[in-house]
Scaffold this motif. Structure first.
Motif, PDB file in Angstrom:
ATOM      1  N   THR A  74      26.215  -7.246 -28.041  1.00 13.96           N
ATOM      2  CA  THR A  74      27.079  -8.085 -27.217  1.00 13.96           C
ATOM      3  C   THR A  74      26.253  -8.756 -26.122  1.00 13.96           C
ATOM      4  O   THR A  74      25.496  -8.081 -25.421  1.00 13.96           O
ATOM      5  CB  THR A  74      28.178  -7.209 -26.576  1.00 13.96           C
ATOM      6  OG1 THR A  74      28.906  -6.562 -27.632  1.00 13.96           O
ATOM      7  CG2 THR A  74      29.140  -8.025 -25.743  1.00 13.96           C
ATOM      8  N   SER A  75      26.395 -10.052 -25.996  1.00 14.37           N
ATOM      9  CA  SER A  75      25.757 -10.790 -24.899  1.00 14.37           C
ATOM     10  C   SER A  75      26.816 -11.125 -23.860  1.00 14.37           C
ATOM     11  O   SER A  75      27.951 -10.648 -23.940  1.00 14.37           O
ATOM     12  CB  SER A  75      25.125 -12.074 -25.439  1.00 14.37           C
ATOM     13  OG  SER A  75      26.141 -12.992 -25.799  1.00 14.37           O
ATOM     14  N   SER A  76      26.472 -11.978 -22.906  1.00  9.19           N
ATOM     15  CA  SER A  76      27.448 -12.372 -21.881  1.00  9.19           C
ATOM     16  C   SER A  76      28.663 -13.074 -22.484  1.00  9.19           C
ATOM     17  O   SER A  76      29.737 -13.046 -21.896  1.00  9.19           O
ATOM     18  CB  SER A  76      26.778 -13.321 -20.884  1.00  9.19           C
ATOM     19  OG  SER A  76      26.294 -14.467 -21.572  1.00  9.19           O
ATOM     20  N   GLY A  77      28.507 -13.690 -23.641  1.00  7.11           N
ATOM     21  CA  GLY A  77      29.631 -14.461 -24.169  1.00  7.11           C
ATOM     22  C   GLY A  77      29.905 -14.287 -25.646  1.00  7.11           C
ATOM     23  O   GLY A  77      30.831 -14.902 -26.176  1.00  7.11           O
ATOM     24  N   ALA A  78      29.122 -13.459 -26.323  1.00  9.29           N
ATOM     25  CA  ALA A  78      29.308 -13.355 -27.769  1.00  9.29           C
ATOM     26  C   ALA A  78      29.108 -11.927 -28.249  1.00  9.29           C
ATOM     27  O   ALA A  78      28.469 -11.107 -27.588  1.00  9.29           O
ATOM     28  CB  ALA A  78      28.353 -14.289 -28.506  1.00  9.29           C
ATOM     29  N   VAL A  79      29.695 -11.655 -29.393  1.00 13.62           N
ATOM     30  CA  VAL A  79      29.573 -10.361 -30.053  1.00 13.62           C
ATOM     31  C   VAL A  79      29.168 -10.622 -31.499  1.00 13.62           C
ATOM     32  O   VAL A  79      29.812 -11.441 -32.166  1.00 13.62           O
ATOM     33  CB  VAL A  79      30.918  -9.597 -30.056  1.00 13.62           C
ATOM     34  CG1 VAL A  79      30.744  -8.207 -30.649  1.00 13.62           C
ATOM     35  CG2 VAL A  79      31.506  -9.514 -28.661  1.00 13.62           C
TER      36      VAL A  79
END
Lengths: 135, 135
Positions: A23-28
């Motif tokens: 998971t990043s700041s805006g995506a999985v």
């Protein structure tokens, strides 16, 4: 249990088919596959465990992992238990999560939940890996 | 070009086979696949674009994406050009990257580089999406 992330990841080969989640700041991104044929590389950022398959690639900076946590949960869809392993960074955020992958909701591969439970018993619900010295 | 992340992602269906990359503090997961059959959901954290395939799942918080950047690079292995699209968060860090996926090094699918170039010409090398209003 004293162990490195490298040793532990190799023990995760026994867990069968997993859902790997990053998971990043805006995506999985979630990929389906088992842990196998890991290979290692020392890069300026840290010591990496790597895996290549036809469908996905996976790289873990083992030096960034400060705690490992076993976690059960309730599936969002369907009334069954999920089994996860969280690889936590210095901020206690999951850098990587491994979930046991079900086929039909709640149907795990034979022995899979037992393998997860056995790793949890061996390492403890939350444990701190010792640094990887050489790869 | 005025567009939302939703409109742009749908335009990315023309790019053929991609490598989707999500990076956390300590891990990188890369999945191979094309963008198709996106579906949407509004969650407390934001408006999400979602995709399910047999091998991977992908979720993008479209509200978290503040800039989109087209980027060429040099492949780490092999002497060829890489073609990427970076979905940048408020800190200008990539929340998601899409790379054109090669078969053999440097060998892209017919029309794939042209489709990437055509999107770049249409949207601009770096552009700021307008918010997704309704999904």
């Amino acid at each position: 249990m004293t162990a490195t992330v490298k040793e532990f990841l190799e023990a995760c080969e026994n867990l069968g088919t997993l859902r790997l989640i990053v998971t990043s700041s805006g995506a999985v991104l979630e990929a389906r596959g088992g842990i196998s044929k890991l290979f290692y590389a020392e890069l300026p950022k840290g010591k990496y465990a790597n895996m290549h398959t036809e469908g996905f690639e996976f790289h873990l900076n083992m030096d960034a992992i400060k705690k490992v946590k076993f976690e059960t949960g309730e599936a969002k869809r369907g009334n069954f238990t999920t089994y996860a392993i969280r690889f936590l960074d210095a901020n206690e955020e999951p850098a990587l999560s491994l979930f046991l992958q079900w086929g039909k909701p709640g149907e795990y591969e034979p022995g899979q939940v037992e393998a997860w439970q056995s790793l949890k018993d061996k390492y403890g619900e939350i444990w701190e890996p010792v640094p990887v010295e050489a790869i």
